[in-house]
Design an enzyme around this catalytic site. Structure first.
Site, short mmCIF file in Angstrom:
data_model
loop_
_atom_site.label_atom_id
_atom_site.label_comp_id
_atom_site.label_asym_id
_atom_site.label_seq_id
_atom_site.Cartn_x
_atom_site.Cartn_y
_atom_site.Cartn_z
N ASP A 146 0.86 -1.19 0.00
CA ASP A 146 0.00 0.00 0.00
C ASP A 146 0.89 1.23 0.00
O ASP A 146 1.93 1.26 0.68
CB ASP A 146 -0.93 0.04 1.21
CG ASP A 146 -1.92 1.19 1.11
OD1 ASP A 146 -2.89 1.07 0.34
OD2 ASP A 146 -1.73 2.22 1.79
N GLU A 169 0.88 5.66 0.13
CA GLU A 169 0.20 6.94 0.32
C GLU A 169 0.98 7.97 -0.48
O GLU A 169 2.22 7.99 -0.46
CB GLU A 169 0.13 7.33 1.80
CG GLU A 169 -0.69 6.37 2.66
CD GLU A 169 -2.14 6.31 2.25
OE1 GLU A 169 -2.67 7.35 1.78
OE2 GLU A 169 -2.76 5.23 2.39
N HIS A 193 -5.93 4.98 5.67
CA HIS A 193 -5.04 5.85 4.91
C HIS A 193 -3.69 6.02 5.58
O HIS A 193 -2.94 6.94 5.26
CB HIS A 193 -5.69 7.21 4.62
CG HIS A 193 -7.05 7.07 4.00
ND1 HIS A 193 -7.25 6.41 2.82
CD2 HIS A 193 -8.27 7.47 4.44
CE1 HIS A 193 -8.55 6.42 2.54
NE2 HIS A 193 -9.18 7.05 3.50
N ASP A 202 -3.36 0.00 6.31
CA ASP A 202 -4.08 -0.48 5.13
C ASP A 202 -3.43 -1.73 4.53
O ASP A 202 -4.12 -2.64 4.05
CB ASP A 202 -4.17 0.61 4.07
CG ASP A 202 -5.19 1.69 4.42
OD1 ASP A 202 -5.85 1.56 5.47
OD2 ASP A 202 -5.32 2.66 3.65
#
Length: 215
Positions: free
Chosen positions: A23, A25, A181, A186
């Protein structure tokens, strides 16, 4: 038909692919121009009975590359302040070099041939990882250049949900919206979700595949 083929090894389950949950960001939606700000990776393993589970985790806050765009809307959404020194951010090279090293070791130890990225809405995470690897001139990228396992699609099939939080709840898992987030949270939730979907298919008799009896 004969008894199911006894394929319990990770290398047997996904035709030699080694699944790694990712994941990211970011500071926008464009992998070429917008900053990668955080990344987490979780490798997976199988026990002797063929049940899939999370294995090793790496997590990094990442320094924006030189000239990267920082979209205010994206920063407001994920709550990341790229200038905060307490983030302990590292370069894209350092983050991906460490992740790739972990993944290559897992590929070797499991007898697999290549890594495959597992992510929720995987096209997004895959595009940012590939772009960052290219910027960092990392030549030994262990991930397949375009094949992914998308848990949004798998969840839609298995659970009737495509949003990560709703899919987790439908699978009987906890999901803390206050931690959403965060790349680390996540990724952890996505890893458990993917394992649950794979293991549920096994519990339902979908794996191993039946093989024809010899004539």
């Amino acid at each position: 038909m004969s008894d199911n083929a006894q394929l319990s090894g990770l290398c047997d389950r996904f035709r030699g692919f080694y699944p790694v949950v990712i994941d990211v960001e970011t500071a926008g939606f464009n992998a070429k121009t917008d900053a990668l700000l955080e990344v987490a990776a979780i490798t997976l393993k199988m026990d002797e009975q063929g049940w899939l589970m999370p294995d090793t985790t790496l997590h990094f806050h990442v320094e924006p590359f030189e000239g990267a765009n920082l979209q205010p809307e994206a920063l407001a959404f994920n709550g990341i302040d790229p200038s905060n020194p307490l983030r302990g951010a590292v370069s894209e090279y350092d983050a991906l070099h460490a992740i790739f090293k972990m993944v290559r070791k897992g590929i070797k130890d499991s007898g697999c041939n290549r890594a495959i990225m597992v992510a929720h809405n995987a096209t997004f995470d895959h595009s940012f990882m590939m772009a960052a690897a290219e910027r960092a001139s990392l030549k030994r990228n262990p991930f397949h250049p375009f094949v992914t396992f998308d848990t949004a699609a798998l969840s839609g099939l298995a659970l009737g949900q495509t949003v990560l939080s709703k899919a987790c709840l439908a699978a009987g898992m906890e999901f803390d919206g206050t931690q959403a987030h965060s790349a680390l949270y996540d990724t952890e939730r996505t890893a458990v979700l993917f394992c649950e979907i794979v293991n549920r298919w096994k519990r339902l008799g979908g794996w191993p595949l039946p093989v024809p009896e010899e004539a």
